[in-house]
Write an enzyme that holds these catalytic residues in place. Sequence first.
Site, PDB file in Angstrom:
ATOM      1  N   ARG A   1       0.959  -1.434  -6.344  1.00 31.18           N
ATOM      2  CA  ARG A   1       1.550  -0.230  -5.724  1.00 31.18           C
ATOM      3  C   ARG A   1       3.077  -0.335  -5.650  1.00 31.18           C
ATOM      4  O   ARG A   1       3.632  -1.408  -5.459  1.00 31.18           O
ATOM      5  CB  ARG A   1       0.930  -0.018  -4.327  1.00 31.18           C
ATOM      6  CG  ARG A   1      -0.570   0.231  -4.437  1.00 31.18           C
ATOM      7  CD  ARG A   1      -1.216   0.445  -3.093  1.00 31.18           C
ATOM      8  NE  ARG A   1      -0.766   1.676  -2.462  1.00 31.18           N
ATOM      9  CZ  ARG A   1      -1.103   2.043  -1.242  1.00 31.18           C
ATOM     10  NH1 ARG A   1      -1.886   1.271  -0.510  1.00 31.18           N
ATOM     11  NH2 ARG A   1      -0.667   3.186  -0.738  1.00 31.18           N
TER      12      ARG A   1
ATOM     13  N   ARG B   1       0.979   0.594  14.325  1.00 31.96           N
ATOM     14  CA  ARG B   1       2.221   0.805  15.068  1.00 31.96           C
ATOM     15  C   ARG B   1       2.129   0.222  16.476  1.00 31.96           C
ATOM     16  O   ARG B   1       3.117  -0.301  17.019  1.00 31.96           O
ATOM     17  CB  ARG B   1       2.547   2.304  15.112  1.00 31.96           C
ATOM     18  CG  ARG B   1       3.014   2.821  13.719  1.00 31.96           C
ATOM     19  CD  ARG B   1       2.777   4.310  13.582  1.00 31.96           C
ATOM     20  NE  ARG B   1       3.359   4.886  12.372  1.00 31.96           N
ATOM     21  CZ  ARG B   1       2.780   4.867  11.156  1.00 31.96           C
ATOM     22  NH1 ARG B   1       1.593   4.274  10.997  1.00 31.96           N
ATOM     23  NH2 ARG B   1       3.366   5.430  10.128  1.00 31.96           N
TER      24      ARG B   1
ATOM     25  N   GLN C   1       5.244   6.240   5.557  1.00 24.88           N
ATOM     26  CA  GLN C   1       5.496   4.791   5.499  1.00 24.88           C
ATOM     27  C   GLN C   1       6.972   4.514   5.238  1.00 24.88           C
ATOM     28  O   GLN C   1       7.552   3.622   5.848  1.00 24.88           O
ATOM     29  CB  GLN C   1       4.632   4.152   4.410  1.00 24.88           C
ATOM     30  CG  GLN C   1       3.149   4.174   4.770  1.00 24.88           C
ATOM     31  CD  GLN C   1       2.274   3.575   3.691  1.00 24.88           C
ATOM     32  OE1 GLN C   1       2.746   3.221   2.614  1.00 24.88           O
ATOM     33  NE2 GLN C   1       0.990   3.471   3.970  1.00 24.88           N
TER      34      GLN C   1
ATOM     35  N   ASP D   1      -4.838  11.507   3.051  1.00 25.48           N
ATOM     36  CA  ASP D   1      -5.876  10.486   2.834  1.00 25.48           C
ATOM     37  C   ASP D   1      -7.268  11.096   2.705  1.00 25.48           C
ATOM     38  O   ASP D   1      -8.236  10.384   2.423  1.00 25.48           O
ATOM     39  CB  ASP D   1      -5.869   9.479   3.988  1.00 25.48           C
ATOM     40  CG  ASP D   1      -4.613   8.609   3.972  1.00 25.48           C
ATOM     41  OD1 ASP D   1      -3.993   8.465   2.899  1.00 25.48           O
ATOM     42  OD2 ASP D   1      -4.241   8.090   5.040  1.00 25.48           O
TER      43      ASP D   1
ATOM     44  N   ARG E   1      -6.140   7.988  -7.125  1.00 32.99           N
ATOM     45  CA  ARG E   1      -7.279   8.745  -6.577  1.00 32.99           C
ATOM     46  C   ARG E   1      -7.591  10.015  -7.361  1.00 32.99           C
ATOM     47  O   ARG E   1      -8.717  10.516  -7.265  1.00 32.99           O
ATOM     48  CB  ARG E   1      -7.048   9.048  -5.088  1.00 32.99           C
ATOM     49  CG  ARG E   1      -7.186   7.792  -4.240  1.00 32.99           C
ATOM     50  CD  ARG E   1      -6.965   8.030  -2.767  1.00 32.99           C
ATOM     51  NE  ARG E   1      -7.247   6.806  -2.025  1.00 32.99           N
ATOM     52  CZ  ARG E   1      -6.884   6.569  -0.772  1.00 32.99           C
ATOM     53  NH1 ARG E   1      -6.198   7.490  -0.101  1.00 32.99           N
ATOM     54  NH2 ARG E   1      -7.196   5.431  -0.182  1.00 32.99           N
TER      55      ARG E   1
ATOM     56  N   SER F   1       6.621  10.721   2.700  1.00 34.78           N
ATOM     57  CA  SER F   1       5.963   9.450   3.014  1.00 34.78           C
ATOM     58  C   SER F   1       6.293   8.978   4.416  1.00 34.78           C
ATOM     59  O   SER F   1       7.438   8.652   4.737  1.00 34.78           O
ATOM     60  CB  SER F   1       6.392   8.367   2.017  1.00 34.78           C
ATOM     61  OG  SER F   1       5.935   7.111   2.481  1.00 34.78           O
TER      62      SER F   1
ATOM     63  N   LYS G   1      -6.080   4.130  12.228  1.00 34.15           N
ATOM     64  CA  LYS G   1      -5.452   2.999  11.531  1.00 34.15           C
ATOM     65  C   LYS G   1      -3.934   3.057  11.662  1.00 34.15           C
ATOM     66  O   LYS G   1      -3.297   2.059  11.980  1.00 34.15           O
ATOM     67  CB  LYS G   1      -5.879   3.034  10.054  1.00 34.15           C
ATOM     68  CG  LYS G   1      -5.308   1.903   9.215  1.00 34.15           C
ATOM     69  CD  LYS G   1      -6.220   1.562   8.052  1.00 34.15           C
ATOM     70  CE  LYS G   1      -6.144   2.591   6.944  1.00 34.15           C
ATOM     71  NZ  LYS G   1      -4.910   2.462   6.132  1.00 34.15           N
TER      72      LYS G   1
ATOM     73  N   ARG H   1     -11.531   4.437   0.514  1.00 31.72           N
ATOM     74  CA  ARG H   1     -11.853   5.874   0.617  1.00 31.72           C
ATOM     75  C   ARG H   1     -12.619   6.377  -0.608  1.00 31.72           C
ATOM     76  O   ARG H   1     -13.391   7.337  -0.513  1.00 31.72           O
ATOM     77  CB  ARG H   1     -10.593   6.692   0.868  1.00 31.72           C
ATOM     78  CG  ARG H   1      -9.900   6.279   2.177  1.00 31.72           C
ATOM     79  CD  ARG H   1      -8.941   7.295   2.726  1.00 31.72           C
ATOM     80  NE  ARG H   1      -8.018   6.656   3.651  1.00 31.72           N
ATOM     81  CZ  ARG H   1      -8.272   6.333   4.919  1.00 31.72           C
ATOM     82  NH1 ARG H   1      -9.459   6.607   5.446  1.00 31.72           N
ATOM     83  NH2 ARG H   1      -7.367   5.749   5.677  1.00 31.72           N
TER      84      ARG H   1
HETATM   85  C1  S3P Z   1       0.342   6.061   6.460  1.00 27.54           C
HETATM   86  C2  S3P Z   1       1.000   6.968   5.659  1.00 27.54           C
HETATM   87  C3  S3P Z   1       0.422   7.527   4.422  1.00 27.54           C
HETATM   88  C4  S3P Z   1      -1.076   7.308   4.347  1.00 27.54           C
HETATM   89  C5  S3P Z   1      -1.470   5.913   4.736  1.00 27.54           C
HETATM   90  C6  S3P Z   1      -1.017   5.595   6.148  1.00 27.54           C
HETATM   91  C7  S3P Z   1       1.024   5.559   7.661  1.00 27.54           C
HETATM   92  O1  S3P Z   1       1.020   6.900   3.306  1.00 27.54           O
HETATM   93  O2  S3P Z   1      -1.546   7.588   3.044  1.00 27.54           O
HETATM   94  O3  S3P Z   1      -2.875   5.748   4.659  1.00 27.54           O
HETATM   95  O4  S3P Z   1       0.348   4.951   8.526  1.00 27.54           O
HETATM   96  O5  S3P Z   1       2.232   5.748   7.781  1.00 27.54           O
HETATM   97  P1  S3P Z   1       2.404   7.432   2.671  1.00 27.54           P
HETATM   98  O6  S3P Z   1       3.483   7.206   3.611  1.00 27.54           O
HETATM   99  O7  S3P Z   1       2.550   6.617   1.393  1.00 27.54           O
HETATM  100  O8  S3P Z   1       2.156   8.886   2.369  1.00 27.54           O
END
Ligand code: S3P
Length: 442
Positions: free
Chosen positions: A128, A32, A175, A326, A357, A173, A27, A402
């Site tokens: 969130r 990306r 993200q 995850d 979670r 993170s 995913k 999940r």
């Molecule tokens: C992800 C980063 C993670 C992960 C998410 C996908 C990504 O989140 O939990 O399912 O693709 O960069 P966080 O950056 O909030 O840790």
Amino acid sequence: MTDPLSSPRRFCASPPLTGRITIPGDKSISHRALMLSALAVGTSRVTGLLEGHDVLATAAAMRAMGARIERTGEGAWEIAGVGVGSLLQPAGALDMGNSGTSTRLLMGLVASHPITVTFTGDASLSGRPMGRVIDPLSQMGADIVASPGGRLPLMVRGLAPAIPLAYRLPMASAQVKSAVLLAALNTAGITEVIEPVPTRDHSERMLQAFGAELSVDTDSDGARHIRILGEAELKPQTIVVPGDPSSAAFFLVAALLVPGSDVTILNVGLNPTRAGLIDILRQMGGDIALLGAREVGGEPVADLHVRHSALRGIEVDPAVAPSMIDEFPIFFVAAALAQGRTVTTGLDELRVKESDRLAVMAAGLEAIGARAEESADGLVIDGSGGEPLPGGALIAGHLDHRICMSFAIAGLVSKAPVEIDDMAPVATSFPNFEALLAGLQP
Ligand code: S3P
């Protein structure tokens, strides 16, 4: 009243799981691949793309901002990019559905383009926190107006040219890291992200593959310094997306827990920033062999041969958490069947995923007769020593794919069926989860 579109399901004690399966594409890498292809000049081709709702939300958003994106076969996509700096103003709000990754990464892209975009999402995503990306992107000059608490719906008005910055991540993170790196693509000069704790590095790998000037250095404290030169020109690529280790995790644990099982999971991505669960399960006594280790699309990949094993409880080093972030919901199910106590700490981030979670797993495990205690930042689980769990409960999935899949697997090792109120969210990341499970049963 029950939602007429919900898909309740029951999962019952299973005979041995046997056979070979191929799980869908990763995913994180799929998101990306679409984003960077949409920013390259020319046509990129992607195979193995995850066709789950989260990734399709990213595809729809990139289309709305000018990219031409076509599906040419199963998992095969062609993307004609607009070029960095040339994203178009979308006609309406972008609906991100359940996808935090789409939202946070796209906020980064928009932040340095001269467009204004409204992001909306479902009930889970709207709860969130987005403050973690609003902070650095505002420092880069974007004007962001969010709902109370820094939540969706929110509006990003980008600034071009944006202001480069050096940003130290306040939490582990990928993200947030990726949002800043993507904003940096259309920002003159060098932007730096300092990452004290390493997180998944797919953005760095793929940006380099597309021709961005990006370097990574590790300092004496172990922090990673990622520097990217802006006003990048990205060159179209051919991308092969490996199988998602976070999806493989459900079948990995299922095969370890269901007596007599012998399963091979083909083509699983094993990037070290994602592979923590395999190490931990092996330390617990899990029989997992990696076969045919190779590289696919710049990422390490192998086939996993997994056999039923008696697991022992373990104290999980919190430093491992980002590499299996995850996988904790399904890991907690494994711990519930292990011999002895499993202790996890340092997992505050699990409270801000698609659901809380820690709370949802503790409540659900207790409902099916496992012994799980919630602490401020983890769970303490006293396992059954391989004995099936009592089961016989209805689990609320809280719009969290999940959670739904974890309790489905728990049902396979429970005396009475485990019912999930709604399996529909599973389509965000693993549309053929139930079909693959059925294929492993006689
Ligand atoms: C992800 C980063 C993670 C992960 C998410 C996908 C990504 O989140 O939990 O399912 O693709 O960069 P966080 O950056 O909030 O840790």
